[in-house]
Design a protein around this motif. Structure first.
Motif, mmCIF file in Angstrom:
data_model
loop_
_atom_site.group_PDB
_atom_site.id
_atom_site.type_symbol
_atom_site.label_atom_id
_atom_site.label_comp_id
_atom_site.label_asym_id
_atom_site.label_seq_id
_atom_site.Cartn_x
_atom_site.Cartn_y
_atom_site.Cartn_z
ATOM 1 N N LEU A 37 43.285 36.095 43.762
ATOM 2 C CA LEU A 37 42.717 34.760 43.951
ATOM 3 C C LEU A 37 41.857 34.348 42.769
ATOM 4 C CD1 LEU A 37 41.803 35.044 47.746
ATOM 5 C CD2 LEU A 37 43.801 33.930 46.718
ATOM 6 N N ASN A 38 41.176 35.304 42.167
ATOM 7 C CA ASN A 38 40.394 35.012 40.970
ATOM 8 C C ASN A 38 41.288 34.458 39.863
ATOM 9 O OD1 ASN A 38 37.901 35.221 39.342
ATOM 10 N ND2 ASN A 38 39.002 36.835 38.245
ATOM 11 N N ASP A 39 42.450 35.067 39.700
ATOM 12 C CA ASP A 39 43.383 34.595 38.666
ATOM 13 C C ASP A 39 44.000 33.249 39.043
ATOM 14 O OD1 ASP A 39 42.854 36.879 37.253
ATOM 15 O OD2 ASP A 39 44.831 37.793 37.541
ATOM 16 N N LEU A 40 44.489 33.130 40.276
ATOM 17 C CA LEU A 40 45.224 31.935 40.663
ATOM 18 C C LEU A 40 44.341 30.693 40.735
ATOM 19 C CD1 LEU A 40 47.627 33.343 43.390
ATOM 20 C CD2 LEU A 40 48.132 32.802 41.004
ATOM 21 N N PHE A 41 43.079 30.875 41.115
ATOM 22 C CA PHE A 41 42.167 29.736 41.216
ATOM 23 C C PHE A 41 41.224 29.642 40.020
ATOM 24 C CE2 PHE A 41 43.641 30.268 45.533
ATOM 25 C CZ PHE A 41 43.823 28.966 45.970
ATOM 26 N N GLU A 42 41.471 30.496 39.014
ATOM 27 C CA GLU A 42 40.707 30.469 37.751
ATOM 28 C C GLU A 42 39.201 30.465 38.025
ATOM 29 O OE1 GLU A 42 42.266 27.052 35.696
ATOM 30 O OE2 GLU A 42 44.080 28.137 35.080
ATOM 31 N N SER A 85 33.946 38.436 37.114
ATOM 32 C CA SER A 85 34.104 39.742 36.486
ATOM 33 C C SER A 85 34.605 40.755 37.500
ATOM 34 C CB SER A 85 32.769 40.215 35.923
ATOM 35 O OG SER A 85 31.859 40.489 36.981
ATOM 36 N N ALA A 86 35.010 41.922 37.011
ATOM 37 C CA ALA A 86 35.459 42.980 37.912
ATOM 38 C C ALA A 86 34.355 43.373 38.889
ATOM 39 C CB ALA A 86 35.918 44.192 37.095
ATOM 40 N N ALA A 87 33.126 43.471 38.401
ATOM 41 C CA ALA A 87 32.018 43.817 39.285
ATOM 42 C C ALA A 87 31.784 42.743 40.333
ATOM 43 C CB ALA A 87 30.746 44.051 38.476
ATOM 44 N N GLU A 88 31.927 41.483 39.957
ATOM 45 C CA GLU A 88 31.747 40.392 40.923
ATOM 46 C C GLU A 88 32.849 40.408 41.981
ATOM 47 O OE1 GLU A 88 29.444 36.975 38.323
ATOM 48 O OE2 GLU A 88 31.569 37.333 37.926
ATOM 49 N N LEU A 89 34.051 40.786 41.589
ATOM 50 C CA LEU A 89 35.124 40.926 42.566
ATOM 51 C C LEU A 89 34.803 42.043 43.558
ATOM 52 C CD1 LEU A 89 38.259 40.543 40.255
ATOM 53 C CD2 LEU A 89 37.164 38.793 41.682
ATOM 54 N N ALA A 114 43.958 54.108 36.481
ATOM 55 C CA ALA A 114 43.379 52.828 36.106
ATOM 56 C C ALA A 114 42.953 52.038 37.336
ATOM 57 C CB ALA A 114 44.386 52.004 35.301
ATOM 58 N N GLY A 115 41.973 51.173 37.135
ATOM 59 C CA GLY A 115 41.523 50.268 38.181
ATOM 60 C C GLY A 115 42.456 49.083 38.351
ATOM 61 N N ALA A 116 41.986 48.095 39.075
ATOM 62 C CA ALA A 116 42.825 46.960 39.458
ATOM 63 C C ALA A 116 43.305 46.173 38.251
ATOM 64 C CB ALA A 116 42.053 46.052 40.401
ATOM 65 N N GLY A 117 44.491 45.588 38.395
ATOM 66 C CA GLY A 117 45.032 44.765 37.313
ATOM 67 C C GLY A 117 46.245 43.979 37.775
ATOM 68 N N ARG A 118 46.672 43.066 36.940
ATOM 69 C CA ARG A 118 47.865 42.262 37.223
ATOM 70 C C ARG A 118 49.099 43.010 36.712
ATOM 71 N NH1 ARG A 118 48.355 35.744 36.684
ATOM 72 N NH2 ARG A 118 50.472 35.531 37.549
ATOM 73 N N LEU A 119 50.110 43.100 37.578
ATOM 74 C CA LEU A 119 51.348 43.765 37.189
ATOM 75 C C LEU A 119 52.327 42.809 36.536
ATOM 76 C CD1 LEU A 119 51.972 46.009 40.340
ATOM 77 C CD2 LEU A 119 50.752 46.566 38.232
ATOM 78 N N ARG A 120 52.423 41.617 37.076
ATOM 79 C CA ARG A 120 53.279 40.586 36.472
ATOM 80 C C ARG A 120 52.996 39.224 37.080
ATOM 81 N NH1 ARG A 120 57.125 43.622 39.689
ATOM 82 N NH2 ARG A 120 58.270 42.313 41.175
#
Length: 400
Positions: free
Chosen positions: A152-157, A161-165, A394-400
């Motif tokens: 949602l952070n990515d899609l809604f821009e 930060s990772a800590a805020e998530l 690794a921690g969280a990330g976008r796969l595609r």
């Protein structure tokens, strides 16, 4: 990776359907993206995070994966391939804490927490699948929260930060779901890096990536899932948290984090003199001791002496068993059997009352230790445990 562990990792992770295909089948369109967030195992530092203390988790290769598309009509549609049932349909403006929804409360709680913080999240279609074992003390719920928050952070821009998530995920679990967890699980899922353990100060969320590569030293860190499930919402976790807060109050300090290890004996005497409940005294001893054990193990990792961390792990287990009293017969059997079979050290990990243990062992002996634990479980009439290598991932990330 040892042969025995490779086989059990495959069994533990299982088959994962392509989340994009699942999404298309459910919602009739393609997702906007696919994201992943891992579970975690905590090397040392248990029940310290809600005392603003120190923890040392690492991310696992097991992940929650979310295929997600943005919606702008206020609908939130959720589906998990891991839970029987269809799509859960909710309205984002009707989300309310403690309103049920089962597993869906975790991602729904993230949407609620983001909106409560003023972020314009207007809905989403989400298809989830996870290989993080549930009820194993490996943060399956945090993985769901973090992967949802990241997508949602990515899609809604939103620009978080990772800590805020991670903080968003914790608020979802604390205030929406109703589990009084600390911040470690979400921070580990969001912020860990491959080949490292995460030294996290839960007071200010400052962190340091501590190099941790057991394989390079001929060592293996095993996770043994007892397959005994636990429910942290059952009051036991909350009771210990309240006991820790009472200990800090009686000592006149903000949090147990503020009691230095060198002053522990005097503090325990003060508590006894004040008529503190015996459980409060035990909880204080554990928390201050485990903060110290985190510092001990970090010093050993920095010195390249990973083997010497083994006895510190076992010491931590004894504290969890005897002072915090959150272990169980199956966890104790893992630790006792593994150490008797030649492990360097072992301890339960996570919230306890079931779940998993970590075992530090020479790689050459890992198979024998795993077999000894499995045989001990069979002899005791327990279900066979799951055993796999904890590879720092690794921690969280976008796969595609």
């Amino acid at each position: 990776m040892t042969q025995h562990a490779e086989a059990t990792v495959t069994a533990a992770e299982g088959h994962r359907a392509d989340p994009a295909v699942t999404f298309a089948e459910l919602y009739g369109s393609e997702p906007d993206g696919i994201w992943a967030a891992p579970g975690r195992v905590n090397l040392i530092g248990e029940y310290t995070d809600f005392n603003e203390g120190f923890v040392l988790p690492l991310a696992l290769p097991h992940t929650a994966v979310a295929a997600v598309a943005r919606r702008d009509d206020g609908l939130l549609r959720l589906h998990s391939t891991d839970v029987p049932g269809g799509v859960v349909v909710l309205r984002v403006d009707a989300l309310a804490p403690h309103s049920g929804h089962g597993w869906a409360a975790y991602p729904a709680g993230v949407v609620w927490a983001l909106r409560e913080a003023g972020h314009p999240v207007t809905g989403a279609d989400i298809a989830l699948t996870s290989t993080v074992p549930t009820g194993a003390g490996l943060s399956s719920s945090a993985a769901l929260e973090v992967v949802t928050a990241l997508a949602l952070n990515d899609l809604f821009e939103l620009g978080l930060s990772a800590a805020e998530l991670a903080v968003t995920g914790r608020r979802a679990e604390n205030d929406f779901v109703g589990v009084p967890c600390g911040i470690m699980d979400q921070m580990a899922s969001a912020c860990c890096t491959e080949g490292h353990a995460l030294h996290l100060d839960t007071r200010d969320l400052s962190l340091r990536q501590v190099p941790f590569d057991p394989a390079a030293q001929g060592l293996t860190l095993l996770v043994v899932d007892t397959r005994v499930t636990h429910a942290l919402g059952d009051g036991a976790y909350a009771e210990r948290r309240a006991g820790c807060e009472e200990g800090a109050r009686l000592l006149g300090i903000p949090m147990l984090r503020d009691l230095p290890y060198a002053g522990l004996d005097a503090a325990l005497a003060t508590l006894a003199g004040a008529g503190a409940d015996a459980s409060v005294i035990r909880y204080v001893r554990h928390v201050v001791g485990d903060n110290h054990r985190v510092e001990q193990i970090i010093a050993l990792l920095d010195a390249g002496d990973v083997r010497a961390a083994g006895p510190v792990l076992t010491e931590g287990h004894l504290s969890l068993r005897d002072d915090l009293r959150v272990s169980c017969p199956e966890l104790d059997l893992v630790v006792e059997t593994a150490n008797a079979a030649g492990a360097l050290g072992a301890r339960m990990t996570g919230g306890g009352f079931g779940g998993s243990a970590v075992v530090l062992v020479e790689t050459a002996a890992a198979g024998a230790v795993a077999r000894a634990v499995s045989e001990a479980f069979a002899a005791a009439g327990h279900a066979a445990p799951g055993v796999f290598d904890a590879v720092p991932s690794a921690g969280a990330g976008r796969l595609r």
